[in-house]
Design a protein around this motif. Sequence first.
Motif, PDB file in Angstrom:
ATOM      1  N   LEU A 153      -5.174   1.564  -3.285  1.00 54.51           N
ATOM      2  CA  LEU A 153      -4.032   1.350  -2.128  1.00 54.51           C
ATOM      3  C   LEU A 153      -3.025   2.431  -2.396  1.00 54.51           C
ATOM      4  O   LEU A 153      -1.797   2.429  -1.712  1.00 54.51           O
ATOM      5  CB  LEU A 153      -3.331  -0.113  -2.209  1.00 54.51           C
ATOM      6  N   GLY A 154      -3.401   3.387  -3.314  1.00 52.19           N
ATOM      7  CA  GLY A 154      -2.476   4.564  -3.509  1.00 52.19           C
ATOM      8  C   GLY A 154      -0.929   4.332  -4.208  1.00 52.19           C
ATOM      9  O   GLY A 154       0.028   4.930  -3.927  1.00 52.19           O
ATOM     10  N   CYS A 155      -0.899   3.112  -4.786  1.00 50.72           N
ATOM     11  CA  CYS A 155       0.383   2.713  -5.365  1.00 50.72           C
ATOM     12  C   CYS A 155       0.812   3.536  -6.481  1.00 50.72           C
ATOM     13  O   CYS A 155      -0.034   3.849  -7.431  1.00 50.72           O
ATOM     14  CB  CYS A 155       0.397   1.146  -5.753  1.00 50.72           C
ATOM     15  N   PHE A 156       1.920   3.784  -6.845  1.00 53.40           N
ATOM     16  CA  PHE A 156       2.621   4.396  -7.924  1.00 53.40           C
ATOM     17  C   PHE A 156       3.440   3.346  -8.715  1.00 53.40           C
ATOM     18  O   PHE A 156       4.323   2.669  -8.070  1.00 53.40           O
ATOM     19  CB  PHE A 156       3.528   5.756  -7.428  1.00 53.40           C
ATOM     20  N   ILE A 157       3.110   3.115  -9.859  1.00 54.65           N
ATOM     21  CA  ILE A 157       3.517   1.832 -10.529  1.00 54.65           C
ATOM     22  C   ILE A 157       4.137   2.414 -12.016  1.00 54.65           C
ATOM     23  O   ILE A 157       3.508   3.367 -12.706  1.00 54.65           O
ATOM     24  CB  ILE A 157       2.521   1.134 -10.989  1.00 54.65           C
ATOM     25  N   ILE A 158       5.536   1.821 -12.135  1.00 53.58           N
ATOM     26  CA  ILE A 158       6.253   2.527 -13.086  1.00 53.58           C
ATOM     27  C   ILE A 158       6.718   1.174 -14.072  1.00 53.58           C
ATOM     28  O   ILE A 158       7.519   0.248 -13.283  1.00 53.58           O
ATOM     29  CB  ILE A 158       7.708   3.033 -12.626  1.00 53.58           C
ATOM     30  N   LEU A 159       6.432   0.874 -15.352  1.00 51.41           N
ATOM     31  CA  LEU A 159       6.843  -0.153 -16.386  1.00 51.41           C
ATOM     32  C   LEU A 159       7.908   0.231 -16.969  1.00 51.41           C
ATOM     33  O   LEU A 159       7.943   1.439 -17.655  1.00 51.41           O
ATOM     34  CB  LEU A 159       5.764  -0.421 -17.278  1.00 51.41           C
ATOM     35  N   VAL A 160       9.214  -0.422 -16.807  1.00 52.13           N
ATOM     36  CA  VAL A 160      10.446  -0.111 -17.485  1.00 52.13           C
ATOM     37  C   VAL A 160      10.738  -1.096 -18.554  1.00 52.13           C
ATOM     38  O   VAL A 160      10.753  -2.361 -18.128  1.00 52.13           O
ATOM     39  CB  VAL A 160      11.535   0.191 -16.364  1.00 52.13           C
ATOM     40  N   THR A 161      11.079  -0.676 -19.793  1.00 52.79           N
ATOM     41  CA  THR A 161      11.120  -1.529 -20.874  1.00 52.79           C
ATOM     42  C   THR A 161      11.800  -0.869 -22.003  1.00 52.79           C
ATOM     43  O   THR A 161      11.867   0.142 -22.136  1.00 52.79           O
ATOM     44  CB  THR A 161      10.060  -2.171 -21.232  1.00 52.79           C
ATOM     45  N   ALA A 162      12.542  -1.745 -22.831  1.00 53.29           N
ATOM     46  CA  ALA A 162      12.993  -1.185 -24.030  1.00 53.29           C
ATOM     47  C   ALA A 162      11.960  -1.420 -25.414  1.00 53.29           C
ATOM     48  O   ALA A 162      11.967  -0.913 -26.455  1.00 53.29           O
ATOM     49  CB  ALA A 162      14.226  -1.919 -24.449  1.00 53.29           C
ATOM     50  N   THR A 163      11.104  -2.366 -24.761  1.00 53.74           N
ATOM     51  CA  THR A 163       9.901  -2.781 -25.939  1.00 53.74           C
ATOM     52  C   THR A 163       8.606  -2.695 -24.987  1.00 53.74           C
ATOM     53  O   THR A 163       8.436  -3.921 -24.519  1.00 53.74           O
ATOM     54  CB  THR A 163      10.354  -4.061 -26.652  1.00 53.74           C
ATOM     55  N   LYS A 164       7.900  -1.587 -24.962  1.00 54.48           N
ATOM     56  CA  LYS A 164       6.769  -1.601 -24.287  1.00 54.48           C
ATOM     57  C   LYS A 164       5.754  -2.488 -24.851  1.00 54.48           C
ATOM     58  O   LYS A 164       5.269  -2.211 -25.730  1.00 54.48           O
ATOM     59  CB  LYS A 164       6.335   0.073 -24.372  1.00 54.48           C
ATOM     60  N   PRO A 165       5.357  -3.362 -23.724  1.00 56.87           N
ATOM     61  CA  PRO A 165       4.075  -4.071 -24.039  1.00 56.87           C
ATOM     62  C   PRO A 165       2.758  -3.331 -23.819  1.00 56.87           C
ATOM     63  O   PRO A 165       2.728  -2.285 -23.128  1.00 56.87           O
ATOM     64  CB  PRO A 165       4.032  -5.202 -23.151  1.00 56.87           C
ATOM     65  N   PHE A 166       1.706  -3.818 -24.600  1.00 55.99           N
ATOM     66  CA  PHE A 166       0.342  -2.823 -24.552  1.00 55.99           C
ATOM     67  C   PHE A 166      -0.447  -3.422 -23.382  1.00 55.99           C
ATOM     68  O   PHE A 166      -1.439  -4.061 -23.636  1.00 55.99           O
ATOM     69  CB  PHE A 166      -0.475  -3.156 -25.810  1.00 55.99           C
ATOM     70  N   ALA A 175       0.833  -1.459  -0.114  1.00 59.11           N
ATOM     71  CA  ALA A 175      -0.151  -0.014   0.086  1.00 59.11           C
ATOM     72  C   ALA A 175       0.902   1.181  -0.121  1.00 59.11           C
ATOM     73  O   ALA A 175       1.660   1.294   0.701  1.00 59.11           O
ATOM     74  CB  ALA A 175      -0.909  -0.004   1.288  1.00 59.11           C
ATOM     75  N   ARG A 176       0.587   2.183  -0.877  1.00 54.26           N
ATOM     76  CA  ARG A 176       1.190   3.424  -0.928  1.00 54.26           C
ATOM     77  C   ARG A 176       2.752   3.346  -1.323  1.00 54.26           C
ATOM     78  O   ARG A 176       3.583   4.161  -1.038  1.00 54.26           O
ATOM     79  CB  ARG A 176       0.946   4.244   0.449  1.00 54.26           C
ATOM     80  N   SER A 177       2.865   2.249  -1.952  1.00 54.77           N
ATOM     81  CA  SER A 177       4.356   1.998  -2.357  1.00 54.77           C
ATOM     82  C   SER A 177       4.670   2.584  -3.792  1.00 54.77           C
ATOM     83  O   SER A 177       3.737   2.744  -4.377  1.00 54.77           O
ATOM     84  CB  SER A 177       4.790   0.474  -2.267  1.00 54.77           C
ATOM     85  N   ILE A 178       6.027   2.646  -4.052  1.00 54.31           N
ATOM     86  CA  ILE A 178       6.291   2.917  -5.301  1.00 54.31           C
ATOM     87  C   ILE A 178       6.897   1.569  -5.972  1.00 54.31           C
ATOM     88  O   ILE A 178       8.099   1.061  -5.629  1.00 54.31           O
ATOM     89  CB  ILE A 178       7.435   3.968  -5.575  1.00 54.31           C
ATOM     90  N   ILE A 179       6.248   0.980  -6.944  1.00 55.44           N
ATOM     91  CA  ILE A 179       6.511  -0.412  -7.525  1.00 55.44           C
ATOM     92  C   ILE A 179       7.070  -0.112  -8.993  1.00 55.44           C
ATOM     93  O   ILE A 179       6.339   0.688 -10.035  1.00 55.44           O
ATOM     94  CB  ILE A 179       5.202  -1.123  -7.697  1.00 55.44           C
ATOM     95  N   ILE A 180       8.391  -0.483  -9.206  1.00 55.49           N
ATOM     96  CA  ILE A 180       9.218  -0.495 -10.514  1.00 55.49           C
ATOM     97  C   ILE A 180       9.246  -1.810 -10.856  1.00 55.49           C
ATOM     98  O   ILE A 180       9.540  -2.801 -10.253  1.00 55.49           O
ATOM     99  CB  ILE A 180      10.374   0.149 -10.274  1.00 55.49           C
ATOM    100  N   LEU A 181       8.464  -2.016 -12.213  1.00 53.28           N
ATOM    101  CA  LEU A 181       8.911  -3.448 -12.805  1.00 53.28           C
ATOM    102  C   LEU A 181       9.543  -3.134 -13.974  1.00 53.28           C
ATOM    103  O   LEU A 181       9.145  -2.718 -15.220  1.00 53.28           O
ATOM    104  CB  LEU A 181       7.285  -3.769 -13.320  1.00 53.28           C
ATOM    105  N   ASP A 182      10.775  -3.833 -13.948  1.00 49.41           N
ATOM    106  CA  ASP A 182      11.776  -3.886 -15.030  1.00 49.41           C
ATOM    107  C   ASP A 182      11.640  -4.786 -15.956  1.00 49.41           C
ATOM    108  O   ASP A 182      11.461  -5.837 -15.558  1.00 49.41           O
ATOM    109  CB  ASP A 182      13.257  -3.649 -14.208  1.00 49.41           C
TER     110      ASP A 182
END
Length: 479
Positions: free
Chosen positions: A432-445, A401-408
């Motif tokens: 839950l107020g999460c901040f989510i960051i998707l990190v990629t070189a080939t962005k999926p849809f 909850a309220r975390s920053i989630i990085i998915l590399d």
Amino acid sequence: MLFASHCGMFLRDHLREVGERCRQFFFFESEENLEALAFLVGLTHDFGKYTTYFQDRLLGKKDWGKLSDHGFLSALYTAFAVERSAESFRMGEMEKFLPLVAFFVVFHHHLDLRSLGYVGERLEEGGESWVVIEKQITNLREHAEDISGELEALGLPPLSSFFEDLEPLRMRLRKAKYHFENHLTEERQAQIAILVLSLFSALVDADKKSAGKIEMIERRVLPASLVETYKEQHLGNQKNSGPIDVLREEIFVQVVTRVPSIDLRRHHLFTLTAPTGSGKTLTSFAFALKLRERIEKEWGYSPRIIYALPFISIIDQNFAILSQVLAQIEDFQENHSAYLLGHHHLSELRYEEGGEEKEIDMALSLIESWESEVIVTTFVQLFHSVVGFKNRLLRKYHNLARSIIILDEVQNVPGEYWSLLRRVFLLLARYLGCFIILVTATKPFIFEEGEAIELLPEGKRYFRTFSRVVLRPRLAKPQ
């Protein structure tokens, strides 16, 4: 008569401690203060231990089999207590489901989560489970005076009212279950599901930490400029040594300077699409640190940073980089695990804090509940926590909850799961107020148009520069 919850621990003390910790751990995005609900669930979760059947088993006198169990009886009393306080929560349509939510959570607090249908079967009159309840109620009546004194000291409803209301309560819970399954929209069901998971996680973790006498880990400060300082000290000579390094720095600056312009209430989903070799690990971590600092200043809490990757091989590599970055903090070495934690099925079972290594049981408890500022983990560990049902894996859910989630390297998630992940990420952000960051070189849809903010909106031009491989097909047969 004195009642114990565990060997060497009075039941009333355990209930009070779990109530306080449950209130502290719990979070759910709502206009109403649901911390009172979490406190009440924690305060009543072991009510069933007031039977002499349980006390005999705990003290080694006699095991009465199912009569010694306490989960179902505790869940009924919790639902009763919540119902008596439901008006104070004032949640509109959701208010009528809070007793059912509390019942479901307490029923499972020593179990893996099961379907609502399974729980509903236990509420059927004349069933084996209800026969056990009737015998346990008879047992409680025999010691009602002693139990009532403890309940009064805890500020809980009297036994006599619970006894009188037991059968109507059973019917109301069955009615709420039917209404939930047949008359609620999918969105409302999802909202209640997130509430259940958050409350369940808070209770399970609070209960296990109290029973294991696990002390709370002090939260630590993470300077927002750690990555810049690290780069200056370790990569200073490389920053402008060539065109690739210049572009890496340009990407870094463009991303981290986006933080002040983010609308913290509306913007929770982000993507960072940049070429392989452009420094996405340090860039995304720097962005997370600066976002955390802004949230601390404006909203008054410190988000944990969860860095998830698909493969253990690159987890070890990125963990080493983040260790070097965090090592700049003065007390990092003596409080290593409180700052940075690696968690996957091959990770070492060690937790170092306060200049000492914790004993194995305590270390396991702290690792499984993600008691650290930065957690590096696998997609499997993360996804099994956000869409899973296992008691052990859901224990950490409240710390999401309220975390920053990085998915590399998020492109490695199989396409058949994209729709599910999109749905889950939207719910985590909203409730839950999460901040989510998707990190990629080939962005999926995964996200639909307009749902996520791209942190490098002009990133396409960098791909041309970072394209360092030239394929020269030679299809002609050799002479």
